[in-house]
Design an enzyme around this catalytic site. Structure first.
Site, PDB file in Angstrom:
ATOM      1  N   ILE B 291       0.810  -1.224   0.000  1.00  0.00           N
ATOM      2  CA  ILE B 291       0.000   0.000   0.000  1.00  0.00           C
ATOM      3  C   ILE B 291       0.841   1.271   0.000  1.00  0.00           C
ATOM      4  O   ILE B 291       0.433   2.281  -0.542  1.00  0.00           O
ATOM      5  CB  ILE B 291      -0.982   0.038   1.202  1.00  0.00           C
ATOM      6  N   CYS B 351      -2.636 -11.995   0.324  1.00  0.00           N
ATOM      7  CA  CYS B 351      -1.464 -11.113   0.373  1.00  0.00           C
ATOM      8  C   CYS B 351      -0.987 -11.178   1.813  1.00  0.00           C
ATOM      9  O   CYS B 351      -0.688 -12.267   2.292  1.00  0.00           O
ATOM     10  CB  CYS B 351      -1.815  -9.708  -0.084  1.00  0.00           C
ATOM     11  N   ASP B 353      -2.708  -9.406   4.738  1.00  0.00           N
ATOM     12  CA  ASP B 353      -3.917  -9.529   5.537  1.00  0.00           C
ATOM     13  C   ASP B 353      -5.143  -9.910   4.730  1.00  0.00           C
ATOM     14  O   ASP B 353      -6.190 -10.217   5.295  1.00  0.00           O
ATOM     15  CB  ASP B 353      -4.178  -8.209   6.278  1.00  0.00           C
TER      16      ASP B 353
END
Lengths: 689, 584
Positions: B291, B351, B353
């Site tokens: 992210i 991935c 979580d």
């Protein structure tokens, strides 16, 4: 066109001088049994052939292919598969100009030979010795063919290789171009559609002046090219210009187009100064004066050889650019995918397109906003002058956005306007690369940008432009074969005594000295005479930005002025032309083709309904049965539902529903950034474990 | 008089639902903004307000337009938006920004009263407008997605897969929905044991079931392997049950992360399924970055398009943001998942979580495999199920009502997903029932806080905050006027798997979203081809109607059997033609 059967093509006496020895032709007359032969065009003659040749399929990496026979004729290289003719299997569309496995000789760009795993560019010197195990042909329409020669007899392999190399790479004379052997007659349909104005008669020019309400003078004195062989047979000049013969050898301001306000666009060749400076200045003043006299005594001039890239720059840029599309296999494709955008940018091709469009917008602004006459100049006056003047006319005059109007424009500015097609396209494979440059293609590229930004303003589609860009190298047409009107006439008149184009036509060597001299001259002129010159590049960019923005704020009128958006994301790659042969990028059932199919489908429905209603109106009592007709139409479109995005060019065969999965992904994104190694939720994660 | 600059930072401002500068002299007739038309505004003084919207401040100010010079005007701040209108009449300039989309307020200049304005903004941001809105719609969008209904549509439960209510009080996993589908042979006790070995207890559960070959897409989080390489027999057996369900010889586990990151995760207790432990499975890393990388990438993208679009080095600048490369990786990952499933093998996707990249991959693969999700309704179901239901952390990723704009949890993962969907709609312009406008509206209201749809991180949080009762769903608004969001070219093709081409040659920047507020970028309400198509549709309907009338007058006057075909539905022309033929 190629599918037309040819009757007795081989028996007719060839009307050209062949490079092949009589023995070769004799051999050809006793072909091996069961060998399939290509359907020859009228006037087409086979030179040599070899079998079995393996043609690699481009679709995958596995180096598979089809066996068949490779032919070389005076028109093309062609491959005919031994397998059942793939031609007829479920083909919903085909190219009328050439078949899937046809390579017209003039299409060949480069040939590579693979010798012991090493790839070498084939030049004249390499042909004599060994023949390669594999030949790779790069075409000017960006197709790539790979043929394996190892399965055939050594003798045949050598012959076909030498034949191909000879006919495609060696410098040849114009009379050997297939157009002179081609004996086909245009179909009545083709003859009927002669609405394109050719600009080869005084009437055409008079008519054009009338159409644009121009107040200029038609020159017929060059009918026999007495004024200049570099000038068109007929042309139009400002009426204020005096005795033409006194300016012999110097440029004329040639009228291109008149704005409705009365101001007009002129172009002129500005030859390197060989006379005394004063003489040059005097002549230049006369030109400017004559141009300014056309309307309200105002004129601006722009030397395109100064503000735009040279034709050599254009060629170099295109050479780099096209390499990104000549893809030989999947691995290359995905490797080049990573640096795709920066590769494109490094070629500079899109930037050249942007510069040309930008320049055209500047000229448009002078004509449209300031109502000033404009004279664009260039050394030859037949390269970038053609690009800019044609673009200006397309932006300002909706007539040129119709199909016939566009073709007339190409005739006016390019063909009659003496663009040196033969030299620029290097049709004859001359070694002198100085004069080779894809200027006409650059023009088509610029037009494509306009078409993709404002498609409803144009009567023709991008497919038309793509086919036109191919046709330049299609030797059944003579439109793009010559260097000038004079050249065309002399060749067509004296077909027997053909000679190479005169060296006098070649681009003169550029000398820095002269350029500097003219620069200072212009500075003087600017102060002395002209109301306003075009300013420095920076300020004009800002000014025309304003011009564009004020245009953009008005409601868009497709029949009015049309300007391109030149922002970074707006100038794009001509996907159809450049990506059409690359199977990796074909989207089955997708792309703009899918939308066009839907549109056509609906259009035919509406037309059918209209017809039904009309029929009912006319014969209420009879009640004709129109049902089968509608069903037929619907059916024919039903099958076309999954056209590949490369329609109407390439097929994606053997591609079932397997997706193409990119390879080598990781290499492109090796981020050394510390962020990359961070946890998504680093802080809260530890507490959980 | 005060000087205020609304700093358009981050994805947030690029996605302000209203172009801050209206370039048309004809007022808002050519405004590119979609959401404004969908607003049912009540005119209130100068500004049209939403039901429940209240004015907080109005003041005369100067707006420094990034594209033009400063503009004098009046600013209104309500509990939903900041609205600016110029007072010089020459060129209308309006600025209409929901407060939720404002990511950052920067002070500039030395004017004394600026603090007042920014203070006002901060206060209102915390009061999420969605809870105050009193908008009313015909349909209740909260009913778009019913988990049981959706699983039944897929063909689940069946002899291989069962529904479990083990999570009905969010006791197994607090970020999962209440209804879960698991292998028939796995008991609830098994599930509890598996949960101990999966990060945040996000066990492998079914996302999608292939009706013909019975292959499935399972989603979960990473296994808690850790540095020591722990194993868990229950987890291993559980994955084998998934494999066995349709006789898949080798279960494929797609780990969305780059290999190195998965290895690094072991240090914090995570990791990936090792060869030794999971012998009937093959593990594939899809190399999609985390992210933080995505956030920085979009930030870079913003820098090259705002306030001016980079011109001369546009392509290399675009490349240097890596945004499209990330899109390519996500898409090609989803293609691999879809390809595997359509060839008959079951897959597990995770991935770290299992709420960011995993959601991207499963939902994109489902979009490729199942044409239902390509309809207007189906797409809403897909978002409700894979994103909202399975706990994509919208609140953390977007930062609704949170003033800490530098929060490391923020990331445009959902924006990236919508971008991927947009790329697919570009490549297959006839395959989706919805149009680009829907995607833009979704992203606008991702930030606007006008609807409750994207509030909170997971179902349990939404339930405890009573979101369904207290806020309006975005789908209420969308479905109350679907004609705005229908793609006229849509051609339903039920059995077709859609594989986009994940090559840079085809991927393009979504200019009409990221750069739509730039006055130089042309804002075309709809493409000319679309316009022409719609004209033709109208013409066809006219002809059809005429023909029907003629036929009616031909046959007995009492016959009424044709009336039902005149509904103005654009999607099925062929049907209507054939329907019309019968009485001939």
């Amino acid at each position: 066109m190629l599918s037309l059967g040819s009757v007795g093509a081989k028996s007719t006496k060839p009307s050209f001088v062949s490079y092949v020895t009589p023995e070769e032709i004799k051999l050809e007359k006793e072909p091996p049994k069961k060998l399939k032969h290509p359907d020859l065009l009228p006037g087409e003659v086979e030179f040599c052939s070899a079998n079995p040749i393996l043609k690699y399929t481009q679709d995958d990496l596995s180096q598979r292919g089809v066996f068949g026979t490779l032919f070389c004729t005076n028109f093309r290289i062609t491959f005919i598969s031994d397998e059942k003719s793939q031609e007829e299997t479920t083909k919903t569309f085909k190219n009328k100009l050439y078949g899937e496995n046809d390579i017209p000789l003039m299409f060949v760009d480069h040939i590579y030979g693979v010798y012991d795993e090493k790839r070498k560019l084939i030049t004249g010197a390499l042909v004599k010795n060994k023949y390669p195990s594999k030949i790779i042909i790069h075409c000017k329409d960006l197709r790539v063919f790979q043929f394996c020669l190892t399965y055939t007899k050594e003798e045949d392999a050598k012959k076909i290789f030498q034949g191909i190399a000879h006919h495609c790479l060696e410098e040849k004379s114009l009379k050997c171009v297939f157009a002179f052997s081609y004996t086909g007659t245009p179909s009545p349909e083709m003859q009927r559609k002669r609405e394109t104005i050719l600009f080869d008669s005084p009437e055409d020019w008079t008519q054009e002046m009338k159409r644009t309400k121009a107040n200029c003078r038609l020159v017929t004195e060059n009918e026999n090219f007495e004024l200049s062989q570099r000038l068109p047979k007929y042309f139009v000049i400002p009426s204020a210009l005096g005795d033409l013969f006194s300016y012999q050898g110097k440029g004329f301001p040639i009228w291109c187009w008149s704005h409705y306000s009365g101001c007009a666009l002129f172009k002129a060749s500005l030859p390197p100064v060989t006379q005394e400076d004063g003489d040059f200045q005097k002549h230049f003043d006369i030109m400017i004066n004559a141009v300014a006299h056309n309307y309200l005594y105002s004129a601006k001039t722009e030397d395109l050889s100064e503000s735009l890239p040279t034709i050599q720059d254009i060629q170099q840029s295109y050479n780099k650019f096209k390499q990104f599309f000549l893809i030989e296999n999947s691995t290359d494709f995905w490797l080049s995918d990573m640096k795709w955008f920066s590769s494109l940018e490094s070629s500079g091709w899109l930037d050249i397109i942007r510069q040309c469009l930008q320049k055209a917008v500047e000229v448009v602004e002078c004509l449209e906003k300031d109502n000033t006459n404009v004279l664009i100049t260039e050394e030859e006056g037949t390269d970038l002058c053609c690009v800019i003047s044609s673009l200006v006319q397309i932006m300002l005059d909706p007539y040129y956005r119709t199909l016939m109007g566009f073709q007339s424009l190409v005739q006016k500015e390019w063909v009659a306007g003496c663009h040196a097609f033969l030299d620029r396209c290097n049709h004859l494979h001359q070694k002198d690369k100085e004069c080779y440059s894809p200027v006409f293609l650059l023009f088509l590229e610029c037009v494509w940008q306009l078409v993709q930004q404002h498609s409803p303003a144009f009567q023709f589609s991008e497919t038309y432009l793509t086919v036109l860009s191919d046709s330049v190298h299609m030797p059944v047409f003579s439109t793009f074969l010559f260097n000038s009107a004079h050249h065309r006439e002399s060749v067509l008149k004296h077909q027997r005594q053909l000679s190479l184009p005169s060296t006098a036509f070649k681009t003169p060597f550029k000398k820095g000295f002269f350029k500097d001299e003219t620069d200072s001259l212009k500075k003087m002129l600017r102060v002395k005479r002209l109301s306003r010159w075009m300013g420095s590049p920076d300020s004009t960019a800002a000014i025309s930005r304003e011009f564009y923005e004020s245009w953009q704020q008005r409601p868009l009128d497709y029949h009015g002025l049309l300007l391109p958006c030149l922002d970074g994301p707006a100038v794009r790659v001509w996907m159809q032309r450049y990506l059409r042969w690359i199977p990796e990028v074909h989207i089955l059932g997708g792309g703009s083709v899918a939308v066009m199919t839907k549109l056509m489908e609906l259009l035919s429905q509406v037309q059918d309904l209209k017809r039904v209603l009309e029929q009912r109106d006319s014969s209420q009592a009879a009640k004709p049965d129109h049902r089968p007709y509608i069903q037929h139409r619907l059916l024919s479109f039903g099958s076309s539902g999954r056209l590949p995005s490369s329609f109407p060019f390439a097929y994606s065969r053997n591609r079932s529903f397997k997706p193409i999965i990119p390879t080598g992904l990781m290499q492109c994104l090796m981020l050394t950034d510390s962020l990359a190694s961070q946890e998504d939720e680093a802080s809260s994660f530890v507490s959980l474990v | 008089m005060s000087l205020v600059e609304v700093e358009e930072a981050n994805p947030v401002m690029a996605s302000a639902p209203i172009a801050p500068y209206n370039s048309s002299p004809l007022g808002n007739s050519s405004s590119p903004n979609a959401s404004r038309e969908s607003l049912k505004m009540e005119p209130l003084a100068d500004v049209a307000m939403l039901p429940g919207e209240e004015r907080v401040i109005d003041k005369d100010i100067i707006y420094i337009c990034p594209f033009n010079a400063a503009v004098k005007g009046k600013v209104f701040i309500t509990n939903y938006r900041l609205y600016f209108k110029n007072t010089d009449s020459e060129m209308p300039v309006t600025l209409d920004v929901p407060l939720g989309v404002i990511s950052r307020v920067e002070k500039m200049g030395g004017a004394s009263s600026r603090g007042e304005n920014s203070y006002g903004l901060e206060i209102t941001c915390k009061q999420l407008f969605a809870f105050l809105s009193q908008e009313k719609y015909e349909e209740n969008g909260w009913n778009v997605y019913e988990a049981m209904e959706e699983y039944r549509r897929q063909g689940v439960p069946n002899s291989e897969w069962r529904v479990t209510f083990i999570n009905k009080n969010y006791e197994l996993c607090d970020t999962y929905p209440t209804i879960l589908v698991v292998p028939y042979k796995a008991t609830d006790e098994d599930l509890k044991r598996v949960a101990t070995f999966r990060s945040r207890c996000r066990i492998p559960v079914l996302s999608w079931f292939h009706k013909e070959n019975h292959a499935v897409i399972m989603r979960c989080s990473q296994p808690l392997v850790g540095m020591s390489g722990k194993r868990n027999k229950d987890d291993e057996r559980y994955l084998d049950l998934i494999r066995e369900a349709n006789g898949t010889t080798k279960l494929t586990i797609y780990d969305a992360r780059p290999n190195v990151n998965a290895v690094a995760n072991k240090a914090t207790g995570g990791g990936y399924e090792g060869d030794d432990a999971y012998q009937n499975a093959e593990l594939v890393f899809l190399d999609i970055h985390n992210i933080h990388v995505m956030r920085e990438s979009l930030k870079k993208l913003k820098d090259i398009v705002y306030p001016n679009v980079e011109e001369s080095h546009w392509l290399s600048s675009l490349e240097s943001t890596h945004w499209l490369e990330h899109i390519k990786l996500v898409l090609s990952g989803a293609i691999q998942v879809a390809d595997k499933v359509s060839s008959g093998s079951s897959v597990v996707v995770h991935c770290s979580d299992g709420w960011d990249r995993t959601a991207q991959l499963t939902s994109l693969a489902m979009l490729m495999l199942d044409s239902y999700y390509r309809t207007l309704r189906g797409f809403q179901v897909l978002l409700e199920k894979e994103w909202i239901g399975f706990g994509h952390k919208f609140a953390s990723r977007i930062g609704h009502g949170d003033k800490n704009h530098a929060d490391q949890d923020r990331s445009p993962i959902f924006v990236q997903f919508i971008d991927c969907v947009w790329q697919m709609t570009k490549q297959f312009p006839t395959a989706f029932e919805f149009n680009e406008r829907l995607l833009v509206v979704i992203l606008d209201h991702l930030y606007s806080c006008r609807f409750g749809t994207f509030l909170y991180n997971c179902e349990s949080a939404r339930e405890s905050n009573n979101v369904r009762a207290k806020t309006v769903s975005l789908w209420s608004s969308v479905n109350s006027d679907t004609s705005l969001y229908i793609n006229p070219f849509y051609t339903p093709e039920s059995s077709r798997v859609l594989y986009p081409v994940a090559s840079m040659r085809h991927l393009e920047l979504w200019v009409t979203y990221y750069i739509r507020w730039n006055p130089r970028i042309q804002h075309q309400q709809q493409s000319p081809v679309e316009q022409r198509y719609k004209e033709l549709l109208v013409l066809r309907d006219q002809y059809l109607k005429k023909l029907e009338e003629l036929q009616l007058s031909d046959s007995a006057p009492s016959s009424t059997h044709l009336t039902n075909s005149s509904t103005p539905n654009a999607a099925t022309p062929n049907q209507r033609i054939t329907h019309l033929q019968t009485p001939f």
